[in-house]
Design an enzyme around this catalytic site. Structure first.
Site, PDB file in Angstrom:
ATOM      1  N   TYR A   1      72.264 115.672  85.600  1.00 37.01           N
ATOM      2  CA  TYR A   1      73.358 115.023  84.873  1.00 37.01           C
ATOM      3  C   TYR A   1      74.669 115.637  85.355  1.00 37.01           C
ATOM      4  O   TYR A   1      74.719 116.808  85.715  1.00 37.01           O
ATOM      5  CB  TYR A   1      73.193 115.224  83.357  1.00 37.01           C
ATOM      6  CG  TYR A   1      72.061 114.415  82.747  1.00 37.01           C
ATOM      7  CD1 TYR A   1      70.732 114.757  82.993  1.00 37.01           C
ATOM      8  CD2 TYR A   1      72.319 113.334  81.911  1.00 37.01           C
ATOM      9  CE1 TYR A   1      69.694 114.017  82.429  1.00 37.01           C
ATOM     10  CE2 TYR A   1      71.280 112.600  81.341  1.00 37.01           C
ATOM     11  CZ  TYR A   1      69.973 112.938  81.608  1.00 37.01           C
ATOM     12  OH  TYR A   1      68.945 112.206  81.046  1.00 37.01           O
ATOM     13  N   GLU A   2      75.736 114.820  85.335  1.00 41.73           N
ATOM     14  CA  GLU A   2      76.973 115.269  85.979  1.00 41.73           C
ATOM     15  C   GLU A   2      77.620 116.462  85.290  1.00 41.73           C
ATOM     16  O   GLU A   2      78.521 117.086  85.847  1.00 41.73           O
ATOM     17  CB  GLU A   2      77.968 114.110  86.100  1.00 41.73           C
ATOM     18  CG  GLU A   2      78.475 113.603  84.777  1.00 41.73           C
ATOM     19  CD  GLU A   2      79.225 112.281  84.896  1.00 41.73           C
ATOM     20  OE1 GLU A   2      79.145 111.643  85.951  1.00 41.73           O
ATOM     21  OE2 GLU A   2      79.868 111.903  83.925  1.00 41.73           O
ATOM     22  N   SER A   3      77.177 116.807  84.080  1.00 44.90           N
ATOM     23  CA  SER A   3      77.696 117.999  83.416  1.00 44.90           C
ATOM     24  C   SER A   3      77.266 119.275  84.138  1.00 44.90           C
ATOM     25  O   SER A   3      77.695 120.364  83.758  1.00 44.90           O
ATOM     26  CB  SER A   3      77.224 118.033  81.966  1.00 44.90           C
ATOM     27  OG  SER A   3      75.817 117.904  81.914  1.00 44.90           O
TER      28      SER A   3
END
Lengths: 286, 257
Positions: free
Chosen positions: B51-53
């Site tokens: 996930y881009e986090s």
């Protein structure tokens, strides 16, 4: 060297009308208590910078504190629109909002370039994307070695950056754990910085020598605000209030209910109010 | 013996089936996230979800509401900063598959999540691109999942947030992109794939109980059907129960907090 002080002093001393203000935290560790204090102190003409404006900037936009915003994703994550942001862009309420819109990759690169004291960031980005047509700050640069054309954006150099973190020691060194986002870069790119923390401890005792630690001499002010990231979260202290994020949709959809919410929860509130979110919601407290 | 299922359940399961154990998948929030985790909990237990986090190799027990829920970090192999995620991992070419949703799509699988109407005077201001512009160009290939209706599947996009096949044909290659772009669009009625040469989305598989006319009525452009389409296999008992279980856990968790 960081000065440990109250939230009211930190905002008073560091955040000025007209400032370029970055309040970061990628879903995690969003400095809500500091955002509320900025509203209470009536700061105006701010140029807001944040990858995901989230509820914190929906609030600042809705009270009319912002002249503009640089951002890359302006929604309520998993819920829908940021209604105050939309009302400002679609209907200029309560005032027009200038927007400078980027992609996440460009914003992340621009913070990193700011921290690295470079004038711009480059990336293999925006290929075939219309943002480059509407944002004059998206340009291109040709690699002097290969001839490849890459996207270029100005680095981010905020007047002041504000973040929330788990812990500081009594000297003001700060430890961030979990999803670390762009907070380190935001602080190192800024002229001044404020870090609000869940706890102030004698020794930081990072779990690894490679932990994300910001030395006290990179920070202007450190403030102890337990619960200061609510309804975002502090890894190891309390979880994200997904229920509040869902509830915000209804609160912010309507101008009157938003204004009433701000009056009751921000203008009539105080920084210590945030502590109740830790007491009732503590999980795996460190 | 057939099981009852909703069109949305069929969409999520058909999307999950597109993923393999070997994929390193950049996951968008919402429908893509459900599909990726159903894949992980059924036929692709070793898939790497990112996930881009900054969370790499995450195995959430409940679906995240946001892209950075604590659950993602708690269950990840490791968590890196957001600049590192976009520079080393995405731009570095480490991601085989990006999984996106969108508000609007056109026949060449370009996506709009930015504005309806004029950019400077929008009729509807949508959230914007987030990670999508570079996910679309830097991942090996892209899957897209969204419900088929005329609001979403439009003849003309007001804004291209992330490029699919642009104007079609070799447009991506002409812009210097070496990645494949969108290779499959999974809806609640059918599955589209781009035509090998024109790159126009073409129906290759139709879900159980759906007719060609229903697809045509819900798409904003004249739909092309492959010479031979198959019927999408109905969800299995395992697929349905895994999906319903994770949805139930997720609902409970989000309401509680």
């Amino acid at each position: 060297m960081a000065r440990v002080c109250t939230l009211s002093e930190a905002i008073e001393e560091n955040v000025r009308d007209g400032d370029m203000l970055a309040m970061e935290g990628f879903t995690h560790l969003i400095p809500y208590a500091a955002g509320h204090e900025i509203i209470r102190q009536g700061r105006k003409e701010l140029f807001l910078i944040r990858m995901t404006p989230d509820l914190i900037y929906d609030q600042l936009i809705g009270v009319g504190a912002a002249r503009g915003m640089k951002f890359s994703w302006g929604g309520n994550p998993g819920v829908g629109s940021l209604h105050r942001f939309r009302d400002a862009v679609e209907n200029q309420w309560p005032r027009p909002l200038y927007i400078e819109e980027h992609s996440h990759a460009a914003m992340a690169n621009a913070y990193e370039a700011g921290a690295a004291n470079l004038p711009f960031a480059m990336l293999r980005g925006y290929i075939g994307a219309d943002l480059a047509k509407v944002n004059p700050n998206i340009k291109s640069i040709t690699c002097p070695f290969t001839g490849e054309v890459l996207a270029a954006v100005p680095s981010i150099r905020p007047d002041v950056s504000v973040i929330h973190a788990q812990r500081a020691d009594s000297k003001g060194n700060v430890l961030i754990e979990g999803i670390a986002g762009v907070q380190k870069e935001a602080v190192l790119a800024a002229k001044r910085s404020i870090v609000t923390v869940e706890e102030i401890v004698d020794e930081l005792n990072p779990s690894s020598p490679n932990a994300v630690v910001l030395p006290a001499w990179t920070i202007t002010s450190v403030v102890h605000i337990p619960g200061g990231a609510f309804p975002s979260y502090a890894h190891g202290y309390y979880p994200r209030s997904n229920a509040f994020y869902i509830a915000w949709d209804k609160i912010a959809r309507d101008r009157d209910s938003f204004t009433a919410w701000i009056k009751e929860n921000v203008l009539a509130g105080k920084p210590e109010d945030f502590a109740r979110h830790v007491n009732t919601r503590a999980v795996n407290a460190v | 013996m057939s099981i009852e299922f909703t069109p949305t359940e069929m969409m999520t399961i058909a999307a999950a089936r597109a993923l393999t154990n070997d994929d390193v998948c950049f996951v968008g929030i919402g429908a893509p996230s459900a599909a990726c985790n159903v894949a992980r909990l059924t036929h692709a237990p070793d898939i790497t979800l990112i996930y881009e986090s900054g969370t790499i190799g995450t195995k959430p027990d409940v679906l995240p509401l946001s892209i950075g829920d604590g659950e993602l970090c708690d269950t990840a192999l490791c968590t890196v900063s957001v600049p590192e995620m976009f520079r080393y991992w995405l731009q570095g070419g480490r991601i085989t598959t990006g999984f996106l949703g969108g508000a609007q799509i056109d026949r060449f699988a370009n996506l709009n999540t930015t504005v309806v109407g004029d950019y400077d005077k929008p009729k509807v201001r949508l959230p914007g691109g987030g990670g999508a512009p570079e996910i679309a160009s830097n991942c090996g290939q892209i899957y897209i999942t969204m419900a088929l209706n005329k609001r979403g599947f439009v003849d003309h996009l007001d804004f291209i947030t992330s490029m699919g096949h642009g104007e079609g044909g070799d447009h991506r290659a002409r812009l210097g992109m070496k990645t494949k772009g969108p290779t499959r669009v999974i809806t609640d009625m059918c599955i589209f794939e781009p035509d090998p040469s024109t790159k126009e989305l073409t129906v290759v598989s139709i879900h159980n109980g759906v007719t060609r006319a229903m697809i045509e009525d819900n798409c904003g452009w004249p739909v092309r059907f492959a010479t031979q389409q198959v019927e999408t296999p109905a969800p299995t008992e395992t697929e349905i129960s895994v999906l319903r279980d994770i949805n139930a856990r997720t609902r409970k968790a989000h309401e509680a907090a």
